[in-house]
Motif scaffolding. Structure first.
Motif, short mmCIF file in Angstrom:
data_model
loop_
_atom_site.label_atom_id
_atom_site.label_comp_id
_atom_site.label_asym_id
_atom_site.label_seq_id
_atom_site.Cartn_x
_atom_site.Cartn_y
_atom_site.Cartn_z
N TYR A 234 0.91 -1.23 -0.04
CA TYR A 234 0.09 -0.01 0.02
C TYR A 234 0.97 1.25 -0.01
O TYR A 234 1.74 1.52 1.10
CB TYR A 234 -0.92 -0.02 1.15
CG TYR A 234 -1.83 1.29 1.45
CD1 TYR A 234 -2.93 1.32 0.65
CD2 TYR A 234 -1.39 2.30 2.24
CE1 TYR A 234 -3.59 2.73 0.55
CE2 TYR A 234 -2.07 3.69 2.40
CZ TYR A 234 -3.16 3.65 1.69
OH TYR A 234 -3.75 4.81 1.48
N ARG A 235 0.69 1.93 -0.87
CA ARG A 235 1.31 3.26 -0.91
C ARG A 235 0.30 4.58 -0.83
O ARG A 235 -0.40 4.66 -1.79
CB ARG A 235 2.14 3.56 -2.40
CG ARG A 235 3.21 2.50 -2.43
CD ARG A 235 4.04 2.44 -3.93
NE ARG A 235 5.31 1.58 -3.46
CZ ARG A 235 5.17 0.45 -3.86
NH1 ARG A 235 4.07 -0.37 -4.28
NH2 ARG A 235 6.32 -0.26 -3.99
N ALA A 236 0.58 5.27 0.18
CA ALA A 236 -0.72 6.30 0.45
C ALA A 236 -0.81 7.34 -0.76
O ALA A 236 -1.45 7.58 -1.06
CB ALA A 236 0.03 7.25 1.80
N ALA A 237 0.40 7.73 -1.12
CA ALA A 237 0.21 8.70 -2.30
C ALA A 237 -0.56 8.35 -3.56
O ALA A 237 -1.25 8.92 -4.31
CB ALA A 237 1.79 9.21 -2.69
N ARG A 238 -0.28 7.20 -3.99
CA ARG A 238 -0.99 6.55 -5.25
C ARG A 238 -2.47 6.23 -5.05
O ARG A 238 -3.11 6.28 -5.86
CB ARG A 238 -0.38 5.26 -5.38
CG ARG A 238 1.04 5.35 -6.11
CD ARG A 238 1.56 3.89 -6.60
NE ARG A 238 3.00 4.11 -7.11
CZ ARG A 238 3.83 3.04 -7.50
NH1 ARG A 238 3.13 1.86 -7.51
NH2 ARG A 238 4.90 3.28 -8.07
N ASN A 239 -2.69 6.31 -3.66
CA ASN A 239 -4.28 6.31 -3.25
C ASN A 239 -5.07 7.42 -3.06
O ASN A 239 -6.13 7.10 -2.19
CB ASN A 239 -4.44 5.05 -2.24
CG ASN A 239 -3.93 3.71 -2.59
OD1 ASN A 239 -4.91 3.00 -3.04
ND2 ASN A 239 -2.77 3.19 -2.47
N ILE A 240 -4.37 8.42 -3.06
CA ILE A 240 -5.08 9.70 -2.72
C ILE A 240 -5.63 10.08 -4.23
O ILE A 240 -5.02 10.46 -5.17
CB ILE A 240 -3.85 10.78 -2.41
CG1 ILE A 240 -3.38 10.34 -1.01
CG2 ILE A 240 -4.74 12.11 -2.26
CD1 ILE A 240 -2.54 11.36 -0.52
N GLY A 241 -7.00 10.49 -4.22
CA GLY A 241 -7.59 10.95 -5.23
C GLY A 241 -8.79 12.02 -4.88
O GLY A 241 -9.07 12.26 -3.84
N LEU A 242 -9.28 12.75 -5.91
CA LEU A 242 -10.18 13.35 -5.64
C LEU A 242 -11.76 12.88 -5.26
O LEU A 242 -12.11 12.02 -5.99
CB LEU A 242 -10.58 14.45 -7.02
CG LEU A 242 -11.58 15.61 -6.87
CD1 LEU A 242 -11.26 16.52 -5.70
CD2 LEU A 242 -12.12 16.17 -8.24
N GLU A 243 -12.30 13.46 -4.26
CA GLU A 243 -13.57 12.96 -3.64
C GLU A 243 -14.96 13.67 -3.97
O GLU A 243 -15.72 13.20 -4.44
CB GLU A 243 -13.47 12.62 -2.32
CG GLU A 243 -14.74 11.90 -1.71
CD GLU A 243 -14.55 11.65 -0.22
OE1 GLU A 243 -15.73 11.81 0.56
OE2 GLU A 243 -13.50 11.34 0.27
N SER A 244 -14.50 15.11 -3.80
CA SER A 244 -15.50 15.90 -4.08
C SER A 244 -15.27 17.37 -4.16
O SER A 244 -14.09 17.49 -3.59
CB SER A 244 -16.53 15.66 -2.90
OG SER A 244 -16.11 16.37 -1.62
N VAL A 245 -15.94 18.17 -4.74
CA VAL A 245 -15.50 19.46 -4.98
C VAL A 245 -16.82 20.42 -4.68
O VAL A 245 -17.88 19.98 -5.14
CB VAL A 245 -15.07 20.09 -6.48
CG1 VAL A 245 -14.80 21.41 -6.46
CG2 VAL A 245 -13.86 19.33 -6.67
#
Length: 246
Positions: A234-245
């Motif tokens: 598990y790599r934290a940076a690769r699993n960060i994405g946009l959830e809502s705006v």
């Protein structure tokens, strides 16, 4: 820490001691408390000038004492005991025996899975008063040490908490209300008849027994291995994405 009630100044006595449930013994001016460390609960004594603590008795892992109090003569220690099974009980121990390494306490009352809270000695030392949801709502209970019996002293619908004995037969309690906790005066008179709280959920089950089968079952029956969609580091940076705006 100590606090000067006149000036408001505080003074640190010990650091990172992890000691709570403090109670003061006016006979020798020692402070008693419970220390929690590595899952073990330990009764400790802090003698003047309160710079260090000494271990008196440690309970085995899975047993957690709380709400300690000392009798007016300074000879007896009362406390509630929680076990890893969820069982709760009110206990009494002699301080001299604990200090001598004889860490045996006497069970005064078995509360089952309901928590006995804030049991404290009356001024004369004969009674221990506290609260418990033994009937489904927090009522005041009093243990008579001379008669070796537990007695209910209230039958309320809203709940009474944290009793403070004023005399042998009177208590100041906190009554729950829509405006918060309100101090109230209670005569400690044992009640012979105590009605339990009726829960709406229990009434529905009794009227429609089929609802007992409407459950998701035990989590132990879930095959977790078949639910895995991907395995790997598990790599934290690769699993960060946009959830809502917004």
């Amino acid at each position: 820490c100590t606090v000067d009630t006149e000036s408001g100044e505080t003074h640190r006595l010990m650091r990172d001691c992890r000691i709570g449930d403090l109670v003061f013994n006016p006979h020798d001016r020692c402070v008693w408390g419970l220390r929690h460390f590595n899952g073990i609960s330990t009764l400790v004594r802090i003698a003047p000038p309160y710079r260090e603590w000494s271990q008196v008795h440690s309970w085995p892992y899975g047993q957690d004492p709380y709400d300690i109090d000392l009798s007016p003569d300074g000879q007896w220690l009362s406390f509630s005991l929680s076990e890893i099974s969820g069982r709760q009980s009110l206990q009494l121990a002699e301080l001299a025996a604990l200090e001598a390494g004889l860490g045996q306490s006497r069970e005064l009352f078995d509360f089952g899975s309901t928590v006995p809270a804030n049991f404290v000695f009356a001024p004369g030392g004969r009674y221990l008063s506290g609260s418990s949801y033994y009937t489904g709502v927090s009522n005041i209970w009093r243990y008579d040490l001379a008669a070796d019996s537990m007695q209910a002293c209230s039958n309320t619908e809203t709940g009474l908490f944290r009793p403070l004995p004023v005399t042998e037969d009177s208590l100041v309690v906190f009554r729950y209300s829509g405006e918060g906790f309100v101090p109230a005066w209670l005569q400690a008179r044992p009640l012979a008849d105590l009605s339990a709280v009726t829960f709406l959920g229990q009434q529905v089950i009794e009227k429609y027994p089929v609802l007992e089968s409407w459950n998701v079952g035990s989590p132990a029956k879930i095959q977790l291995d078949s639910l895995v969609t991907r395995a790997g580091p598990y790599r934290a940076a690769r699993n960060i994405g946009l959830e809502s705006v917004v």
